[in-house]
Design an enzyme around this catalytic site. Sequence first.
Site, PDB file in Angstrom:
ATOM      1  N   ASN A  33     -20.360  33.605 -76.259  1.00  0.00           N
ATOM      2  CA  ASN A  33     -19.522  34.254 -75.308  1.00  0.00           C
ATOM      3  C   ASN A  33     -18.032  34.177 -76.111  1.00  0.00           C
ATOM      4  O   ASN A  33     -17.571  33.252 -76.150  1.00  0.00           O
ATOM      5  CB  ASN A  33     -19.352  33.587 -73.811  1.00  0.00           C
ATOM      6  N   ASP A  35     -15.364  35.641 -74.917  1.00  0.00           N
ATOM      7  CA  ASP A  35     -13.976  36.047 -74.095  1.00  0.00           C
ATOM      8  C   ASP A  35     -12.876  35.596 -74.522  1.00  0.00           C
ATOM      9  O   ASP A  35     -11.794  35.961 -74.395  1.00  0.00           O
ATOM     10  CB  ASP A  35     -14.486  35.768 -72.803  1.00  0.00           C
ATOM     11  N   HIS A  36     -12.848  34.007 -74.815  1.00  0.00           N
ATOM     12  CA  HIS A  36     -11.724  33.351 -74.863  1.00  0.00           C
ATOM     13  C   HIS A  36     -11.076  33.652 -76.273  1.00  0.00           C
ATOM     14  O   HIS A  36      -9.769  33.447 -76.036  1.00  0.00           O
ATOM     15  CB  HIS A  36     -12.091  31.785 -74.922  1.00  0.00           C
ATOM     16  N   ARG A  44      -0.578  37.600 -76.336  1.00  0.00           N
ATOM     17  CA  ARG A  44       0.723  38.571 -77.003  1.00  0.00           C
ATOM     18  C   ARG A  44       0.411  39.849 -77.227  1.00  0.00           C
ATOM     19  O   ARG A  44       1.305  40.523 -77.786  1.00  0.00           O
ATOM     20  CB  ARG A  44       0.595  37.838 -78.608  1.00  0.00           C
ATOM     21  N   HIS A  69     -17.407  39.267 -71.204  1.00  0.00           N
ATOM     22  CA  HIS A  69     -17.179  39.781 -69.828  1.00  0.00           C
ATOM     23  C   HIS A  69     -16.142  40.744 -69.763  1.00  0.00           C
ATOM     24  O   HIS A  69     -15.000  40.449 -69.818  1.00  0.00           O
ATOM     25  CB  HIS A  69     -16.817  38.540 -69.059  1.00  0.00           C
ATOM     26  N   ARG A  71     -13.987  42.466 -67.465  1.00  0.00           N
ATOM     27  CA  ARG A  71     -13.565  42.186 -66.209  1.00  0.00           C
ATOM     28  C   ARG A  71     -12.674  43.353 -65.484  1.00  0.00           C
ATOM     29  O   ARG A  71     -12.050  43.934 -66.464  1.00  0.00           O
ATOM     30  CB  ARG A  71     -12.482  40.938 -65.787  1.00  0.00           C
ATOM     31  N   ARG A  75      -8.488  41.214 -68.351  1.00  0.00           N
ATOM     32  CA  ARG A  75      -7.529  40.031 -68.759  1.00  0.00           C
ATOM     33  C   ARG A  75      -7.930  39.616 -70.297  1.00  0.00           C
ATOM     34  O   ARG A  75      -7.141  38.911 -70.856  1.00  0.00           O
ATOM     35  CB  ARG A  75      -7.949  38.927 -67.709  1.00  0.00           C
ATOM     36  N   HIS A  76      -9.300  39.842 -70.682  1.00  0.00           N
ATOM     37  CA  HIS A  76      -9.571  39.539 -72.130  1.00  0.00           C
ATOM     38  C   HIS A  76     -10.341  40.668 -72.730  1.00  0.00           C
ATOM     39  O   HIS A  76      -9.666  41.410 -73.571  1.00  0.00           O
ATOM     40  CB  HIS A  76     -10.293  38.248 -72.097  1.00  0.00           C
ATOM     41  N   GLU A  96     -21.374  41.169 -69.566  1.00  0.00           N
ATOM     42  CA  GLU A  96     -21.192  40.501 -67.920  1.00  0.00           C
ATOM     43  C   GLU A  96     -20.243  41.555 -67.220  1.00  0.00           C
ATOM     44  O   GLU A  96     -19.111  41.745 -67.849  1.00  0.00           O
ATOM     45  CB  GLU A  96     -20.714  39.104 -67.991  1.00  0.00           C
ATOM     46  N   THR A 127     -16.102  32.684 -63.724  1.00  0.00           N
ATOM     47  CA  THR A 127     -17.065  33.159 -62.588  1.00  0.00           C
ATOM     48  C   THR A 127     -17.461  31.753 -61.762  1.00  0.00           C
ATOM     49  O   THR A 127     -17.654  30.744 -62.236  1.00  0.00           O
ATOM     50  CB  THR A 127     -18.351  33.624 -63.215  1.00  0.00           C
ATOM     51  N   GLU A 177     -30.126  34.739 -64.918  1.00  0.00           N
ATOM     52  CA  GLU A 177     -29.549  33.813 -65.917  1.00  0.00           C
ATOM     53  C   GLU A 177     -29.002  32.664 -64.677  1.00  0.00           C
ATOM     54  O   GLU A 177     -28.301  32.957 -63.898  1.00  0.00           O
ATOM     55  CB  GLU A 177     -27.927  34.168 -66.454  1.00  0.00           C
ATOM     56  N   HIS A 217     -23.023  28.276 -68.071  1.00  0.00           N
ATOM     57  CA  HIS A 217     -21.919  27.798 -67.490  1.00  0.00           C
ATOM     58  C   HIS A 217     -21.489  26.400 -67.533  1.00  0.00           C
ATOM     59  O   HIS A 217     -22.308  25.724 -67.042  1.00  0.00           O
ATOM     60  CB  HIS A 217     -21.677  28.606 -66.065  1.00  0.00           C
ATOM     61  N   GLY A 218     -20.545  26.112 -68.012  1.00  0.00           N
ATOM     62  CA  GLY A 218     -20.035  24.964 -68.494  1.00  0.00           C
ATOM     63  C   GLY A 218     -20.795  23.843 -69.346  1.00  0.00           C
ATOM     64  O   GLY A 218     -20.662  22.803 -69.536  1.00  0.00           O
ATOM     65  N   GLY A 239     -19.632  29.721 -73.864  1.00  0.00           N
ATOM     66  CA  GLY A 239     -18.329  30.382 -74.251  1.00  0.00           C
ATOM     67  C   GLY A 239     -17.262  29.061 -74.530  1.00  0.00           C
ATOM     68  O   GLY A 239     -16.996  28.709 -75.566  1.00  0.00           O
ATOM     69  N   HIS A 240     -16.790  28.625 -73.286  1.00  0.00           N
ATOM     70  CA  HIS A 240     -15.664  27.972 -73.414  1.00  0.00           C
ATOM     71  C   HIS A 240     -15.622  26.778 -74.269  1.00  0.00           C
ATOM     72  O   HIS A 240     -14.538  26.550 -75.210  1.00  0.00           O
ATOM     73  CB  HIS A 240     -15.169  27.261 -71.922  1.00  0.00           C
TER      74      HIS A 240
END
Length: 267
Positions: A33, A35-36, A44, A69, A71, A75-76, A96, A127, A177, A217-218, A239-240
């Site tokens: 993922n 997204d980040h 910026r 994702h 959203r 936001r991303h 997503e 999420t 998932e 997730h996580g 992702g993160h």
Amino acid sequence: MPLPANLHLVRNRLAGKLSQSLEPALNLRLGVNVDHVATLRQARGGHEPEPVAAALLAQSAGADSITVHLRGDRRHIQERDLRVLKEVLAIPLNVECAATTEAMEVIIPCKPSWVTLVPENREELTTQGGLDAVFLQGMLKPVVRELRGAGVHVSLFVDPVLDQVKMAAKLEADAVELNTGTYSDLPMDSDPSLELARLRDAARLASRLGLRVLAGHGLNLQNVGPVAAIPEIEELNIGHSLIGRAVLVGLERSVAEMLTTMGETRS
Ligand code: PXP
């Protein structure tokens, strides 16, 4: 749609590596993922860092799919990212989103390989929990049907709860998932066996019902092993932790480390 010049460069540089990355190393896929990367770009409001370049680097490092994702608050990931990703990726794109008319209008014309329906709250940082497919079945049914009718595979992000898995099968989703968030959020010194048993039972039922089974997730290098060991799980979406580590060691190394760690508990 013409590609931005810097993306042509990245794609060309990676072309030689791509054939290697398409050899599956283990029977558990990794969805990355990005997204980040887009979150940092949006900070910026400019063009850097480019999430599409990150997706291509992840692909060359062995990622089996790319997740973004879209959203409602954008936001991303932006609509333009979907279009460019769809054009340049050689591996499946999984988008997503919430099961809204607005999301469908944007996503279906892009024809991603997969859409994963998730719950979405404006205030959440990420999420929170799985989709309540039992409660939302009336609303989900036409969305699943519309996506499948457009040739898009559908996955429902659900908690590892048997009734939710059964509902995903009843709604004729292609996959679930399983939300590993509760497992991942356990304190370091607590016993994960109960949460792992919930994931194992849900994965077994989903597979028996003919659903493909993903999880995420996580997850990170420390906690991924026991989830990777669940044999019914075909793919992990991460992702993160991958992007966080990539800031320190680079995305290709981060993805490679995760693939190695996933393989350690997978027979
Ligand atoms: N799966 C779903 C459905 C998600 O919403 C997310 C977060 O965007 C992930 C997997 C990846 O979670 P993480 O970023 O914690 O690895």
